[in-house]
Design a protein around this motif. Structure first.
Motif, PDB file in Angstrom:
ATOM      1  N   SER A 116       0.864  -1.166   0.000  1.00 55.21           N
ATOM      2  CA  SER A 116       0.000   0.000   0.000  1.00 55.21           C
ATOM      3  C   SER A 116       0.906   1.222   0.000  1.00 55.21           C
ATOM      4  O   SER A 116       1.950   1.230   0.648  1.00 55.21           O
ATOM      5  CB  SER A 116      -0.918   0.015   1.224  1.00 55.21           C
ATOM      6  OG  SER A 116      -1.977  -0.883   1.056  1.00 55.21           O
ATOM      7  N   ASN A 156      -3.661  -1.479   4.211  1.00 54.48           N
ATOM      8  CA  ASN A 156      -3.989  -0.187   3.619  1.00 54.48           C
ATOM      9  C   ASN A 156      -4.520   0.830   4.618  1.00 54.48           C
ATOM     10  O   ASN A 156      -5.112   1.828   4.244  1.00 54.48           O
ATOM     11  CB  ASN A 156      -4.995  -0.370   2.486  1.00 54.48           C
ATOM     12  CG  ASN A 156      -6.257  -1.076   2.971  1.00 54.48           C
ATOM     13  OD1 ASN A 156      -6.410  -1.325   4.156  1.00 54.48           O
ATOM     14  ND2 ASN A 156      -7.153  -1.390   2.058  1.00 54.48           N
ATOM     15  N   THR A 157      -4.304   0.551   5.878  1.00 54.90           N
ATOM     16  CA  THR A 157      -4.748   1.514   6.889  1.00 54.90           C
ATOM     17  C   THR A 157      -3.701   2.604   7.042  1.00 54.90           C
ATOM     18  O   THR A 157      -2.541   2.331   7.328  1.00 54.90           O
ATOM     19  CB  THR A 157      -4.984   0.840   8.240  1.00 54.90           C
ATOM     20  OG1 THR A 157      -3.815   0.109   8.608  1.00 54.90           O
ATOM     21  CG2 THR A 157      -6.154  -0.094   8.168  1.00 54.90           C
ATOM     22  N   GLU A 158      -4.156   3.833   6.867  1.00 56.51           N
ATOM     23  CA  GLU A 158      -3.224   4.943   6.979  1.00 56.51           C
ATOM     24  C   GLU A 158      -3.033   5.326   8.429  1.00 56.51           C
ATOM     25  O   GLU A 158      -3.758   4.900   9.319  1.00 56.51           O
ATOM     26  CB  GLU A 158      -3.738   6.163   6.191  1.00 56.51           C
ATOM     27  CG  GLU A 158      -4.991   6.802   6.767  1.00 56.51           C
ATOM     28  CD  GLU A 158      -6.253   6.226   6.156  1.00 56.51           C
ATOM     29  OE1 GLU A 158      -6.258   5.028   5.819  1.00 56.51           O
ATOM     30  OE2 GLU A 158      -7.235   7.003   6.033  1.00 56.51           O
ATOM     31  N   LYS A 189      -4.219   7.504  -0.967  1.00 54.03           N
ATOM     32  CA  LYS A 189      -3.588   6.208  -0.745  1.00 54.03           C
ATOM     33  C   LYS A 189      -3.977   5.230  -1.843  1.00 54.03           C
ATOM     34  O   LYS A 189      -5.081   5.283  -2.392  1.00 54.03           O
ATOM     35  CB  LYS A 189      -3.950   5.640   0.627  1.00 54.03           C
ATOM     36  CG  LYS A 189      -5.415   5.288   0.812  1.00 54.03           C
ATOM     37  CD  LYS A 189      -5.641   4.709   2.207  1.00 54.03           C
ATOM     38  CE  LYS A 189      -7.095   4.316   2.419  1.00 54.03           C
ATOM     39  NZ  LYS A 189      -7.345   3.756   3.772  1.00 54.03           N
ATOM     40  N   TYR A 190      -3.065   4.345  -2.175  1.00 50.80           N
ATOM     41  CA  TYR A 190      -3.298   3.267  -3.125  1.00 50.80           C
ATOM     42  C   TYR A 190      -3.455   1.967  -2.349  1.00 50.80           C
ATOM     43  O   TYR A 190      -2.594   1.611  -1.540  1.00 50.80           O
ATOM     44  CB  TYR A 190      -2.130   3.139  -4.102  1.00 50.80           C
ATOM     45  CG  TYR A 190      -2.172   1.843  -4.868  1.00 50.80           C
ATOM     46  CD1 TYR A 190      -1.307   0.795  -4.550  1.00 50.80           C
ATOM     47  CD2 TYR A 190      -3.105   1.653  -5.886  1.00 50.80           C
ATOM     48  CE1 TYR A 190      -1.363  -0.405  -5.234  1.00 50.80           C
ATOM     49  CE2 TYR A 190      -3.170   0.450  -6.572  1.00 50.80           C
ATOM     50  CZ  TYR A 190      -2.294  -0.574  -6.246  1.00 50.80           C
ATOM     51  OH  TYR A 190      -2.355  -1.760  -6.915  1.00 50.80           O
ATOM     52  N   THR A 191      -4.553   1.256  -2.665  1.00 55.45           N
ATOM     53  CA  THR A 191      -4.811   0.021  -1.928  1.00 55.45           C
ATOM     54  C   THR A 191      -5.148  -1.137  -2.844  1.00 55.45           C
ATOM     55  O   THR A 191      -5.744  -2.105  -2.424  1.00 55.45           O
ATOM     56  CB  THR A 191      -5.971   0.227  -0.947  1.00 55.45           C
ATOM     57  OG1 THR A 191      -7.137   0.589  -1.693  1.00 55.45           O
ATOM     58  CG2 THR A 191      -5.648   1.310   0.061  1.00 55.45           C
TER      59      THR A 191
END
Lengths: 113, 114
Positions: free
Chosen positions: A32, B100-102, A49-51
């Motif tokens: 990510s 994918n948790t910021e 963000k890229y997921t």
């Protein structure tokens, strides 16, 4: 091991012209990727963000980034720079939920009137 | 609004005098981080917590300690600050589990050592 390389330490653009901030990543797994912005003496704010859901990611304030696996890149763009975009930008990678974020060295964006 | 709050925003301490920086969060995140950011550099991770499990980075000096008494609060203690410890200290939180948790960052505490 995971890492990110921000190719430019400083980018200067004129107001109203396009912005391109470059980032390449290295990761053994599907990462990510994030872009954060930091204004002077402030904390970091997430831009986008890229997921893996979509390769073109739209963020706040008109920024977007495209994930290109073949090039291991995640460059940040904006069609038209505004004076308020002047800040430090960090490209960040994470490869698992149990690993902390890994930061690039940052790119300082200057916007000239 | 839910957020990460750091106090104070600016801290001046004397060389060798212990200092504590605080961080609180209303996000109910179980992961909390402390980063050190020196001028014109990227944030450098000092340590982080998964709930109460403490994880120290290998190169974090012993001079730096941390406490997390509950989910909402986390403290950074610098036992004997040196001139080289002058920096911005950033607290961040995230949910555990997802790649994918910021992370959500506080405004930072600017530490000056005199």
């Amino acid at each position: 091991a995971q890492s990110v390389t921000q190719l430019d330490s400083h980018v200067s653009v004129s107001e109203g012209t396009p912005v391109l901030l470059r980032c390449n990543y290295s990761s053994s797994y599907s990462p990510s990727l994030f872009w954060y912005v930091q204004h002077p003496n402030k904390g970091l704010q997430l831009l986008l963000k890229y997921t893996s859901a979509a390769t073109l990611v739209k963020g706040i304030n008109g920024f977007e980034a495209e994930f290109k696996k073949s090039e291991t890149s995640f460059h940040l763009t904006k069609p038209s720079a505004h004076m308020s975009d002047a800040a430090e930008y960090f490209c960040v990678v994470r490869t698992s939920g149990n690993t902390p974020l890994v930061f690039g060295k940052g790119t300082r964006l200057s916007v000239i009137a | 609004d839910a957020m990460v709050i750091q106090n104070p925003r600016y801290q001046v301490t004397q060389f060798g005098k212990p200092v504590t920086l605080s961080c609180s969060q209303t996000l109910n995140h179980n992961v909390m981080y402390w980063y050190q950011q020196k001028s014109s550099q990227a944030p450098k991770l000092l340590f982080h917590y998964y709930d109460k499990d403490f994880n120290n980075e290998a190169d974090t000096p012993d001079n730096f300690q941390s406490r997390r008494p509950n989910t909402s609060f986390c403290f950074l203690d610098i036992r004997s600050p040196g001139l080289g410890d002058a920096a911005m200290y950033l607290c961040a939180t995230s949910r555990q589990g997802g790649v994918n948790t910021e992370a959500f960052f506080g405004q930072g505490t600017r530490l000056t050592v005199v």
